[in-house]
Motif scaffolding. Sequence first.
Motif, PDB file in Angstrom:
ATOM      1  N   ARG A  29     -10.669  13.882 -41.703  1.00  0.00           N
ATOM      2  CA  ARG A  29     -10.668  13.468 -42.705  1.00  0.00           C
ATOM      3  C   ARG A  29      -9.530  11.674 -42.126  1.00  0.00           C
ATOM      4  N   GLN A  33     -11.436   7.642 -43.451  1.00  0.00           N
ATOM      5  CA  GLN A  33     -10.611   7.706 -44.400  1.00  0.00           C
ATOM      6  C   GLN A  33     -10.340   5.919 -43.404  1.00  0.00           C
ATOM      7  N   HIS A 132     -15.144  12.862 -48.741  1.00  0.00           N
ATOM      8  CA  HIS A 132     -14.519  11.731 -48.382  1.00  0.00           C
ATOM      9  C   HIS A 132     -15.216  10.215 -48.740  1.00  0.00           C
TER      10      HIS A 132
END
Length: 305
Positions: A29, A33, A132
Amino acid sequence: MHCAELNPDTMPFPASMREPEDDLLEIDRETFQACFDRRPFLIGHELTNHPLFEISRLLRLCRSLPETSVEYNAGNIPICVAPERTPGNGLSADETIRRIAECKSWLVLKYVEQEPEYRALLNRCLAEVARHSEPHRPGMRLTQGFIFISSPRSVTPYHMDPEHNFLMQIRGSKRVHLFDGRDRSIVSEEELERFYTGGHRNLEYRRNCERTGWTYDLSPGSGLHFPVTAPHYVKNGPEVSVSFSITFSTPDIERRSEVHKFNAYLRRCGLQPAPAGKYPWRDRLKSFNVRAGRKLQRLLAERTS
Ligand SMILES: [Fe+2]
């Protein structure tokens, strides 16, 4: 690679309506990002032994796709080659796949979502990506899949692509060389404008970018994110390679492409347009103009038909 006409908006959503399944992708994750659409990063996947990627199944897929969805050529080529000088391999697509171990070729099956089984797999993978991407880049659309089958040591020349892309290595190995598409000494505004107004994806390789960029060795079970328009070339390892590319678009990259289109028009008029991203309000205006022009063309076409 893109073909908006072939695939209507096929967002693999909503996830809540899907049966719970084991994840096929391993995506970190924080890495996603921090890096998505900015720089490449590795992911993992569970597709290595999937029956849809066996050579016999890929042959069936190749026969079922329209001719325009199968592209192939000789694979023993330099990393920089003009599209019109890319040599053929003298074989049919069918023979190319059957003889891939020795025919020194590169072949891609495009828009594999045209086959329901491949569409289901593509949607399942992209639903995982969307978990995501949606919070940061909402509006996943134009989901498309490509399967690359290539001979040992074959080369995919230096080029860029217009969509968000994750390339999953299924069989064999690849060395991928990627460069920063946001650096205008690597990809110029003019090259982007040419690309977005119908120019070929292959680019001129500048020796000055040799010491920049990133190199990744992909093996079965690993996958790589390619940021939009990040130039790259690929060299195959010593075995036959099969890889699966899952791609999609989002409204923000479509707006970016419209700005480049409008800039191309301004440059043809003898002006020096501000680069995309420099003045957001101008970008909005340029994008609006391109959309309005497209709408007007559609209306005129309807009236005359
Ligand atoms: Fe590519």
